[in-house]
Design an enzyme around this catalytic site. Sequence first.
Site, PDB file in Angstrom:
ATOM      1  N   GLY A 224       0.752  -1.248   0.000  1.00 31.59           N
ATOM      2  CA  GLY A 224       0.000   0.000   0.000  1.00 31.59           C
ATOM      3  C   GLY A 224       0.781   1.295   0.000  1.00 31.59           C
ATOM      4  O   GLY A 224       0.200   2.360  -0.204  1.00 31.59           O
ATOM      5  N   GLU A 266       3.856  -6.664   1.795  1.00 22.41           N
ATOM      6  CA  GLU A 266       3.595  -7.064   0.408  1.00 22.41           C
ATOM      7  C   GLU A 266       3.508  -5.876  -0.537  1.00 22.41           C
ATOM      8  O   GLU A 266       2.441  -5.599  -1.078  1.00 22.41           O
ATOM      9  CB  GLU A 266       2.232  -7.761   0.319  1.00 22.41           C
ATOM     10  CG  GLU A 266       2.046  -8.923   1.203  1.00 22.41           C
ATOM     11  CD  GLU A 266       0.577  -9.354   1.237  1.00 22.41           C
ATOM     12  OE1 GLU A 266       0.351 -10.514   1.558  1.00 22.41           O
ATOM     13  OE2 GLU A 266      -0.317  -8.546   0.952  1.00 22.41           O
ATOM     14  N   PRO A 267       4.593  -5.158  -0.752  1.00 21.15           N
ATOM     15  CA  PRO A 267       4.527  -4.001  -1.640  1.00 21.15           C
ATOM     16  C   PRO A 267       4.415  -4.408  -3.108  1.00 21.15           C
ATOM     17  O   PRO A 267       5.017  -5.392  -3.536  1.00 21.15           O
ATOM     18  CB  PRO A 267       5.858  -3.297  -1.394  1.00 21.15           C
ATOM     19  CG  PRO A 267       6.782  -4.400  -0.961  1.00 21.15           C
ATOM     20  CD  PRO A 267       5.937  -5.372  -0.191  1.00 21.15           C
ATOM     21  N   ARG A 269       3.065  -1.575  -5.929  1.00 25.84           N
ATOM     22  CA  ARG A 269       3.258  -0.283  -6.582  1.00 25.84           C
ATOM     23  C   ARG A 269       4.590   0.381  -6.237  1.00 25.84           C
ATOM     24  O   ARG A 269       5.285   0.884  -7.116  1.00 25.84           O
ATOM     25  CB  ARG A 269       2.122   0.656  -6.139  1.00 25.84           C
ATOM     26  CG  ARG A 269       2.130   2.029  -6.777  1.00 25.84           C
ATOM     27  CD  ARG A 269       1.118   2.963  -6.066  1.00 25.84           C
ATOM     28  NE  ARG A 269      -0.081   2.247  -5.695  1.00 25.84           N
ATOM     29  CZ  ARG A 269      -1.158   2.120  -6.461  1.00 25.84           C
ATOM     30  NH1 ARG A 269      -1.195   2.706  -7.627  1.00 25.84           N
ATOM     31  NH2 ARG A 269      -2.200   1.434  -6.036  1.00 25.84           N
ATOM     32  N   ARG A 306      -5.660   3.039 -15.452  1.00 22.56           N
ATOM     33  CA  ARG A 306      -5.877   3.692 -14.152  1.00 22.56           C
ATOM     34  C   ARG A 306      -6.626   5.017 -14.232  1.00 22.56           C
ATOM     35  O   ARG A 306      -7.476   5.283 -13.390  1.00 22.56           O
ATOM     36  CB  ARG A 306      -4.557   3.861 -13.386  1.00 22.56           C
ATOM     37  CG  ARG A 306      -3.920   2.518 -12.995  1.00 22.56           C
ATOM     38  CD  ARG A 306      -2.708   2.682 -12.082  1.00 22.56           C
ATOM     39  NE  ARG A 306      -3.046   3.245 -10.791  1.00 22.56           N
ATOM     40  CZ  ARG A 306      -2.861   4.497 -10.438  1.00 22.56           C
ATOM     41  NH1 ARG A 306      -2.296   5.358 -11.257  1.00 22.56           N
ATOM     42  NH2 ARG A 306      -3.234   4.921  -9.255  1.00 22.56           N
ATOM     43  N   CYS A 337     -12.296   3.551 -28.920  1.00 23.99           N
ATOM     44  CA  CYS A 337     -13.633   4.042 -29.241  1.00 23.99           C
ATOM     45  C   CYS A 337     -14.463   4.244 -27.979  1.00 23.99           C
ATOM     46  O   CYS A 337     -15.522   3.637 -27.806  1.00 23.99           O
ATOM     47  CB  CYS A 337     -14.325   3.060 -30.174  1.00 23.99           C
ATOM     48  SG  CYS A 337     -13.383   2.778 -31.672  1.00 23.99           S
ATOM     49  N   TYR A 366       0.468  -1.423 -12.287  1.00 18.15           N
ATOM     50  CA  TYR A 366      -0.930  -1.483 -12.727  1.00 18.15           C
ATOM     51  C   TYR A 366      -1.126  -0.801 -14.080  1.00 18.15           C
ATOM     52  O   TYR A 366      -2.166  -0.206 -14.343  1.00 18.15           O
ATOM     53  CB  TYR A 366      -1.858  -0.891 -11.650  1.00 18.15           C
ATOM     54  CG  TYR A 366      -1.633  -1.521 -10.291  1.00 18.15           C
ATOM     55  CD1 TYR A 366      -2.009  -2.841 -10.055  1.00 18.15           C
ATOM     56  CD2 TYR A 366      -0.991  -0.831  -9.272  1.00 18.15           C
ATOM     57  CE1 TYR A 366      -1.767  -3.440  -8.831  1.00 18.15           C
ATOM     58  CE2 TYR A 366      -0.743  -1.424  -8.038  1.00 18.15           C
ATOM     59  CZ  TYR A 366      -1.140  -2.729  -7.822  1.00 18.15           C
ATOM     60  OH  TYR A 366      -0.893  -3.317  -6.609  1.00 18.15           O
TER      61      TYR A 366
HETATM   62  C1  LIG Z   1      -2.774  -5.102  -4.249  1.00 15.47           C
HETATM   63  C2  LIG Z   1      -2.328  -5.766  -3.017  1.00 15.47           C
HETATM   64  C3  LIG Z   1      -1.039  -5.537  -2.531  1.00 15.47           C
HETATM   65  C4  LIG Z   1      -0.093  -4.551  -3.136  1.00 15.47           C
HETATM   66  O1  LIG Z   1      -0.596  -3.261  -3.022  1.00 15.47           O
HETATM   67  P1  LIG Z   1       0.307  -1.993  -3.487  1.00 15.47           P
HETATM   68  O2  LIG Z   1      -0.591  -0.851  -3.191  1.00 15.47           O
HETATM   69  O3  LIG Z   1       0.571  -2.167  -4.924  1.00 15.47           O
HETATM   70  O4  LIG Z   1       1.534  -2.007  -2.649  1.00 15.47           O
HETATM   71  C5  LIG Z   1      -0.651  -6.248  -1.414  1.00 15.47           C
HETATM   72  N1  LIG Z   1      -1.471  -7.140  -0.812  1.00 15.47           N
HETATM   73  C6  LIG Z   1      -2.723  -7.370  -1.258  1.00 15.47           C
HETATM   74  C7  LIG Z   1      -3.570  -8.355  -0.570  1.00 15.47           C
HETATM   75  C8  LIG Z   1      -3.194  -6.691  -2.368  1.00 15.47           C
HETATM   76  O5  LIG Z   1      -4.442  -6.915  -2.790  1.00 15.47           O
END
Ligand SMILES: *Cc1c(COP(=O)(O)O)cnc(C)c1O
Length: 407
Positions: A224, A266-267, A269, A306, A337, A366
């Site tokens: 996140g 869990e990064p 982005r 996006r 289109c 993304y």
């Molecule tokens: C999308 C997601 C992430 C990664 O989120 P980022 O905003 O890209 O860091 C991590 N864990 C879960 C469960 C997600 O759905």
Amino acid sequence: MVALAEEFGTPLVIYDGGLLRDTMRRYVQAFRAHDPNAEVIYASKAFWAQALLRMAHEEGLRMDVASGGELYMALHAGFPPGKIVMHGNAKDAREIGEALDAQVGLIVVDSLDEICLLDEIAGERGRVQDVLIRVTPGVKPSTHAYISTGQLDSKFGFSLEGGLAAAAVAACRQAANVNLVGLHCHIGSQIFEIGAYRVAAQLLAEFVKEQGHDDLSIMDMGGGLGIAYTRGDEPPPVEEYADLVMESVLAEWDAAGLPRPRVMVEPGRSIVGRAGVTVYRVTGTKDIPGVRKYVAVDGGMSDLMRPMLYGAVYEALLPERPEAEATESLRLVGKHCESGDVLIQEAELPPVQRGDLVCLPATGAYGVAMASNYNGVTRPAVVFVDDGRPTLVVRRETYAELVARDL
Ligand SMILES: *Cc1c(COP(=O)(O)O)cnc(C)c1O
């Protein structure tokens, strides 16, 4: 960019390979500085080229997958199954079977139905699967603020509020072929206000204390962290985020008198977003007197969803004249289109004409991961550049591939 566009065509997605690798290293170092057992898991949905997945493995990251297809791609890239974490709010029996057969390290369970199904399918295979429970702690961050409110109404996970998370813990403890090892929580994306993680950690520590910590020794804090899409954006650096997440979790567990958990993050982005740019070629311009100027490029919603999907804002620059003064306000649109196929509503650029190149920075996350063939547009090529040397890592799709699946 000009040379690469010439060599590989447009639209072209270009990544700084050195920056990708450097960001992965910074992530691992920043978290392991607090605890050598901390784990960084790359959320592959943000961008999943094989070259990137192999790089993540080389740099010691684990891999998050959210479908059977993402699992296949991670295994194909040579990822050890034990380092793969399987997500998804709607895994079906086939995907669960695939994850079990591959012997993935962790499955993150998302519903009571899934716990039953997993228990059954693992039983058929004579396996016991380690799982995390996806918990929604009720912290709702936006980019610049967060509110600590109920998050009952979400398709993801089990809320702490209303007792759903407690029910999931009980269900996992009862299921013979499910081995509960911890919790997972992902409070949102593109977060600048990282204090939200502290609030989440506090709520999670309370929950662990309530439930008993013996089988809750992993705390996966999700992804996140936000990135800068435009000049005004100032997200915290990875190190600041790592310090805050690690210090919050460890402090809250200490305060609750709990043994310290193994922390995972869990990064997605924040690893790939800023390292990628997309280069388009201008196909034409249209000046509607008294209304506005439109500039159309040879891509759009088929390579960058996006802006249409959630109003994401990008900026543009001209690779051939990066220092030229921006004197025009225009709307940068794609070739599809759909009236909604707008890449930038109000772009500030120097005078632009047909044949010019336009670059959108920070499209590494993304972007191509959401690419489609709408209007029969072939998906773009992807190039990694290291020390000035380009490597084509994904070739452009061909017209023949557009009809290859039709019987
Ligand atoms: C999308 C997601 C992430 C990664 O989120 P980022 O905003 O890209 O860091 C991590 N864990 C879960 C469960 C997600 O759905």
